[in-house]
Scaffold this motif. Structure first.
Motif, PDB file in Angstrom:
ATOM      1  N   GLY A 144      53.584  67.787  18.775  1.00 11.23           N
ATOM      2  CA  GLY A 144      53.410  67.873  20.215  1.00 11.23           C
ATOM      3  C   GLY A 144      53.163  69.259  20.752  1.00 11.23           C
ATOM      4  O   GLY A 144      53.123  69.446  21.968  1.00 11.23           O
ATOM      5  N   ALA A 145      52.998  70.274  19.849  1.00 10.72           N
ATOM      6  CA  ALA A 145      52.883  71.671  20.299  1.00 10.72           C
ATOM      7  C   ALA A 145      53.933  71.940  21.367  1.00 10.72           C
ATOM      8  O   ALA A 145      53.661  72.451  22.447  1.00 10.72           O
ATOM      9  CB  ALA A 145      51.477  71.965  20.829  1.00 10.72           C
ATOM     10  N   ALA A 146      55.176  71.565  21.036  1.00 12.28           N
ATOM     11  CA  ALA A 146      56.238  71.457  22.033  1.00 12.28           C
ATOM     12  C   ALA A 146      57.205  72.627  22.007  1.00 12.28           C
ATOM     13  O   ALA A 146      57.486  73.218  20.960  1.00 12.28           O
ATOM     14  CB  ALA A 146      57.012  70.161  21.810  1.00 12.28           C
TER      15      ALA A 146
ATOM     16  N   PHE B  86      60.139  65.680  26.419  1.00  8.92           N
ATOM     17  CA  PHE B  86      60.776  67.000  26.432  1.00  8.92           C
ATOM     18  C   PHE B  86      59.879  68.080  25.811  1.00  8.92           C
ATOM     19  O   PHE B  86      59.578  68.070  24.626  1.00  8.92           O
ATOM     20  CB  PHE B  86      62.072  66.979  25.632  1.00  8.92           C
ATOM     21  CG  PHE B  86      63.247  66.312  26.305  1.00  8.92           C
ATOM     22  CD1 PHE B  86      63.223  65.989  27.650  1.00  8.92           C
ATOM     23  CD2 PHE B  86      64.394  66.025  25.590  1.00  8.92           C
ATOM     24  CE1 PHE B  86      64.305  65.381  28.273  1.00  8.92           C
ATOM     25  CE2 PHE B  86      65.489  65.421  26.192  1.00  8.92           C
ATOM     26  CZ  PHE B  86      65.443  65.099  27.536  1.00  8.92           C
ATOM     27  N   GLY B  87      59.438  69.033  26.625  1.00 11.25           N
ATOM     28  CA  GLY B  87      58.759  70.231  26.153  1.00 11.25           C
ATOM     29  C   GLY B  87      57.381  70.049  25.572  1.00 11.25           C
ATOM     30  O   GLY B  87      56.769  71.004  25.095  1.00 11.25           O
ATOM     31  N   GLY B  88      56.851  68.806  25.585  1.00 12.80           N
ATOM     32  CA  GLY B  88      55.595  68.527  24.909  1.00 12.80           C
ATOM     33  C   GLY B  88      54.367  69.021  25.657  1.00 12.80           C
ATOM     34  O   GLY B  88      54.380  69.192  26.882  1.00 12.80           O
ATOM     35  N   THR B  89      53.284  69.253  24.903  1.00 14.12           N
ATOM     36  CA  THR B  89      51.977  69.524  25.506  1.00 14.12           C
ATOM     37  C   THR B  89      51.346  68.179  25.835  1.00 14.12           C
ATOM     38  O   THR B  89      51.171  67.330  24.961  1.00 14.12           O
ATOM     39  CB  THR B  89      51.080  70.314  24.555  1.00 14.12           C
ATOM     40  OG1 THR B  89      51.677  71.603  24.317  1.00 14.12           O
ATOM     41  CG2 THR B  89      49.691  70.511  25.147  1.00 14.12           C
ATOM     42  N   ILE B  90      50.999  67.988  27.102  1.00 15.19           N
ATOM     43  CA  ILE B  90      50.535  66.696  27.600  1.00 15.19           C
ATOM     44  C   ILE B  90      49.012  66.684  27.693  1.00 15.19           C
ATOM     45  O   ILE B  90      48.403  67.602  28.212  1.00 15.19           O
ATOM     46  CB  ILE B  90      51.136  66.412  28.985  1.00 15.19           C
ATOM     47  CG1 ILE B  90      52.683  66.464  28.922  1.00 15.19           C
ATOM     48  CG2 ILE B  90      50.664  65.061  29.509  1.00 15.19           C
ATOM     49  CD1 ILE B  90      53.313  65.490  27.970  1.00 15.19           C
TER      50      ILE B  90
END
Length: 342
Positions: free
Chosen positions: A35-37, A75-79
């Motif tokens: 997720g590049a999170a 949580f914290g993910g790139t959307i």
């Protein structure tokens, strides 16, 4: 300090790595390839310890628990490909109709069933302060047209700013709106966010329909509880909204930073800069109380807030929006910076 790369867990037989950045002030940011999170942002406290400022987990397994999957807080993910909602999972342009995956009632939310936050990105450490994540999204993924290549680059500065720079290119016209879905609690999750203050430079927010999607109208904030142009206690503001804030504010970029959040008791502050036209301010009403970090930090209702800078929600269906679709030959570009004071 040099960036450290460590195994974080395994997903679909692939090792997911965690990248840790730290500056001379002791601010530490942890990023995972899934997720590049952002999994963690921690800073020194007054007693010589550390305090965690974002929701997340210390092991990859936390993002696959039954409670997390049922609640889907991102949580914290790139959307992506498209942040927030697209009404009825439909849009049209260039005399072509498109149907997207539907995952929020009748609507498409945060890129669909398997959005960018649920993909393993390619990661590369750049120097001692930057990590770049890259992802290829094939034509037809979740219903979107075009082969798309995107990057998100995180840089931790010595003045305690986390810069996030997004790029994208495509071989067909496609909607694109990228954001980060970090949840912040500047108290260190010792209390709810009611003790925070908020200041957002915006004269209007997009008016949602009955399914919580903007369809073109705007609401002036003047003389409403949604007016955060002056620093406002969330303890005073939240009772005016049955489910808290979930407002997409149209930002005023004339004064530098677009928003500032603080926790007066600890003295911690988050200042936000962005090139994006607006941001969704969400105060976590629907976050499950069952979720917590392995160290005991409790998440849940009103335990954290999001400030998701992006293009307009439902942008492909709004005639006045001209930056919701990326076309071949153009490059998507956006930057959002979280500046911390502690």
């Amino acid at each position: 300090m040099p960036i450290t790369k460590t195994p974080f867990g395994t997903h679909e037989n692939q090792c997911v790595h965690l990248y840790t950045l730290e500056n001379a002030s002791g601010m530490r940011v942890k990023l995972m390839a899934y997720g590049a999170a952002i999994t963690s942002i921690s800073v020194p406290d007054r007693e010589g310890g550390r305090v965690e400022l974002v929701a997340g987990f210390d092991k990859l397994d936390g993002y696959f628990s039954d409670a997390y999957r049922a609640n889907a807080p991102y949580f914290g993910g790139t959307i992506g490909r498209y942040a927030s909602r697209i009404k009825d999972g439909k849009f049209s342009f260039d005399n072509q109709d498109y149907l997207l995956a539907v995952n929020d009632g009748s609507n498409h939310l945060h890129g669909g069933i398997t959005g960018f936050d649920k993909r393993i990105w390619t990661a590369e450490a750049v120097g001692e302060d930057t990590v770049r994540f890259s992802l290829h999204s094939p034509d037809g993924e979740e219903g979107y047209p075009g082969n798309l290549d995107v990057t998100v680059t995180y840089r931790l500065t010595e003045d305690n700013a986390l810069e996030m720079t997004y790029t994208g290119t495509t071989d067909q016209a496609t909607p694109l709106s990228l954001t980060n879905h970090a949840y912040f609690n500047l108290s260190g999750f010792t209390e709810t966010i009611h003790g925070h203050t908020a200041h957002i430079d915006a004269q209007e927010f997009l008016t949602p329909d009955e399914t919580n999607i903007p369809v073109g109208a705007r609401t002036p904030v003047t003389e409403t509880p949604a007016d955060l142009r002056n620093t406002t206690s969330l303890d005073d503001a939240l009772p005016h909204f049955p489910t808290g804030f979930e407002h997409y504010y149209v930002l005023d970029h004339s004064n530098g930073p677009v928003a500032e959040f603080s926790h007066p008791v600890s003295g911690r502050k988050l200042t936000v800069f962005t090139t994006e036209p607006g941001a969704l301010f969400y105060t976590g009403y629907f976050t499950s109380d069952e979720l917590q970090r392995e160290n005991g930090d409790r998440f849940g209702r009103y335990r954290a807030f999001c400030f998701e800078a992006s293009r307009f929600p439902n942008g492909p269906n709004l005639p006045e929006v001209n930056d919701a679709v990326l076309r071949p030959g153009d490059t998507y570009a956006a930057t959002t910076t979280y500046q911390f004071t502690f």
